[in-house]
Scaffold this active site. Structure first.
Site, PDB file in Angstrom:
ATOM      1  N   ALA A  51       0.826  -1.206   0.000  1.00 59.45           N
ATOM      2  CA  ALA A  51       0.000   0.000   0.000  1.00 59.45           C
ATOM      3  C   ALA A  51       0.865   1.263   0.000  1.00 59.45           C
ATOM      4  O   ALA A  51       0.545   2.224  -0.695  1.00 59.45           O
ATOM      5  CB  ALA A  51      -0.924   0.007   1.211  1.00 59.45           C
ATOM      6  N   HIS A  52       1.911   1.287   0.802  1.00 59.37           N
ATOM      7  CA  HIS A  52       2.825   2.431   0.880  1.00 59.37           C
ATOM      8  C   HIS A  52       4.237   1.890   0.792  1.00 59.37           C
ATOM      9  O   HIS A  52       4.500   0.800   1.289  1.00 59.37           O
ATOM     10  CB  HIS A  52       2.768   3.173   2.221  1.00 59.37           C
ATOM     11  CG  HIS A  52       1.422   3.621   2.636  1.00 59.37           C
ATOM     12  ND1 HIS A  52       1.180   4.108   3.887  1.00 59.37           N
ATOM     13  CD2 HIS A  52       0.253   3.678   1.975  1.00 59.37           C
ATOM     14  CE1 HIS A  52      -0.076   4.441   3.990  1.00 59.37           C
ATOM     15  NE2 HIS A  52      -0.677   4.175   2.838  1.00 59.37           N
ATOM     16  N   ASN A  53       5.124   2.695   0.272  1.00 65.12           N
ATOM     17  CA  ASN A  53       6.535   2.311   0.270  1.00 65.12           C
ATOM     18  C   ASN A  53       7.366   3.576   0.359  1.00 65.12           C
ATOM     19  O   ASN A  53       7.135   4.530  -0.393  1.00 65.12           O
ATOM     20  CB  ASN A  53       6.848   1.530  -1.015  1.00 65.12           C
ATOM     21  CG  ASN A  53       8.250   0.938  -1.013  1.00 65.12           C
ATOM     22  OD1 ASN A  53       8.940   0.960   0.004  1.00 65.12           O
ATOM     23  ND2 ASN A  53       8.666   0.419  -2.156  1.00 65.12           N
TER      24      ASN A  53
END
Lengths: 164, 154
Positions: free
Chosen positions: B99-101
């Protein structure tokens, strides 16, 4: 996970899929969802309210891009805190105003001795480092070591994506 | 992804601050929120669309708590050799569970959040990422939550 499933029926799932990219930007968004999901308009609002009430939806609102708002410094502060004190100290760190997320997480020794994670956001790195100093003072002798990992690039940021 | 500061007027700021709280559940929620902000529904919708298009807002809608629906989140990290950074970032970002990086300054220099529908999918995602990158995935499951809220005053 099965314990959570009975409340998560097919119509709820349709609503999740229909809104995970966002709420429709039309004057009657819940009516638009009703049509899309094949249920009465009142049912959409009722189900969303129920999901809010049981915490399946945290809130309905906007997620600002903190970079675009000038909060360009984002530091993940990580702390090696005495396990005997972490419950009490973690709760106090979590209440500090600049802390947006605060969790106890496992260590990975020897590479990673830290068990308390507090995410800090500020307009610049000095602002974040002031928050770090405040946390360091609060933790006192229970803290053996700490680091701040600044984010230097957003590589990806999307919301939840369930398969359809 | 936008990484520079946007130019916002007073109405944009009022909308952002107000929408970090709850959006109304009623037939015409934009009209209702607009009344509180002193604008009509069409103006509010146009501003939201503009801020989403410009990347000032990353999202507008329900914030799902995956765990309450049986799903799982996991914070995880990789120690990526500098020479492979772009290639590994592309492989990690391509996985739909990510979802996020974020890139961060540390030996563990790539930190991402996995969001999946089942506990089993979490293990599968970690195994998939290890296979795709050839690197060990360091998992940081939350053991205790002290605070979670993202509120920025603009």
């Amino acid at each position: 996970m099965n314990a959570a499933l009975p409340q998560q029926d097919e119509l709820d799932r349709r609503l999740v899929l229909a809104t995970q990219a966002g709420l429709p930007l039309v004057e009657r968004p819940y009516d638009a969802l009703a049509e899309q999901c094949g249920m009465p308009a009142a049912e959409v609002q009722r189900r969303l309210a129920a999901m809010l009430a049981r915490g399946a939806i945290r809130r309905i609102g906007a997620v600002p891009n903190h970079y675009a708002l000038g909060y360009t410094a984002n530091g993940m502060s990580v702390w090696d805190v005495d396990d005997a004190c972490i419950a009490e100290l973690g709760a106090r760190v979590g209440r500090l105003p600049g802390v947006t997320h605060c969790y106890q997480r496992p260590r990975h020794l020897p590479l990673w001795p830290y068990n308390l994670f507090a995410m800090l956001h500020g307009r610049d790195r000095p602002a974040v480092l002031e928050q770090v100093a405040e946390i360091r003072a609060l933790l006192g002798p229970a803290c053996r070591a700490h680091e701040v990992l600044f984010s230097t690039r957003i590589l990806k940021k999307t919301g939840l994506r369930l398969g359809s | 992804m936008r990484e520079t500061r946007a130019v916002l007027d007073a109405l944009d700021r009022a909308i952002i601050n107000r929408l970090q709280g709850d959006f109304p559940l009623c037939d015409e929620p934009y009209a209702e929120l607009g009344r509180a902000l002193g604008v009509d529904a069409a103006t509010l919708i146009a501003r939201l669309r503009k801020m989403l298009d410009e990347g000032v807002l990353t999202r507008f809608g329900p914030m799902f708590q995956v765990e309450r629906m049986g799903g799982r989140y996991l914070l995880a990290a990789l120690a990526v050799p500098e020479a492979r950074y772009e290639e590994v970032a592309a492989r990690v970002n391509a996985d739909h569970a990510v979802a996020h990086n974020y890139r961060r300054d540390h030996a563990l220099n790539m930190w991402f959040v996995l969001a999946v529908e089942t506990p089993e999918a979490l293990d599968q995602a970690c195994a998939r990422l290890e296979a795709a990158t050839g690197l060990a995935v360091y998992a940081f499951p939350k053991e205790r939550e002290f605070f979670v809220e993202m509120k920025l005053t603009v």
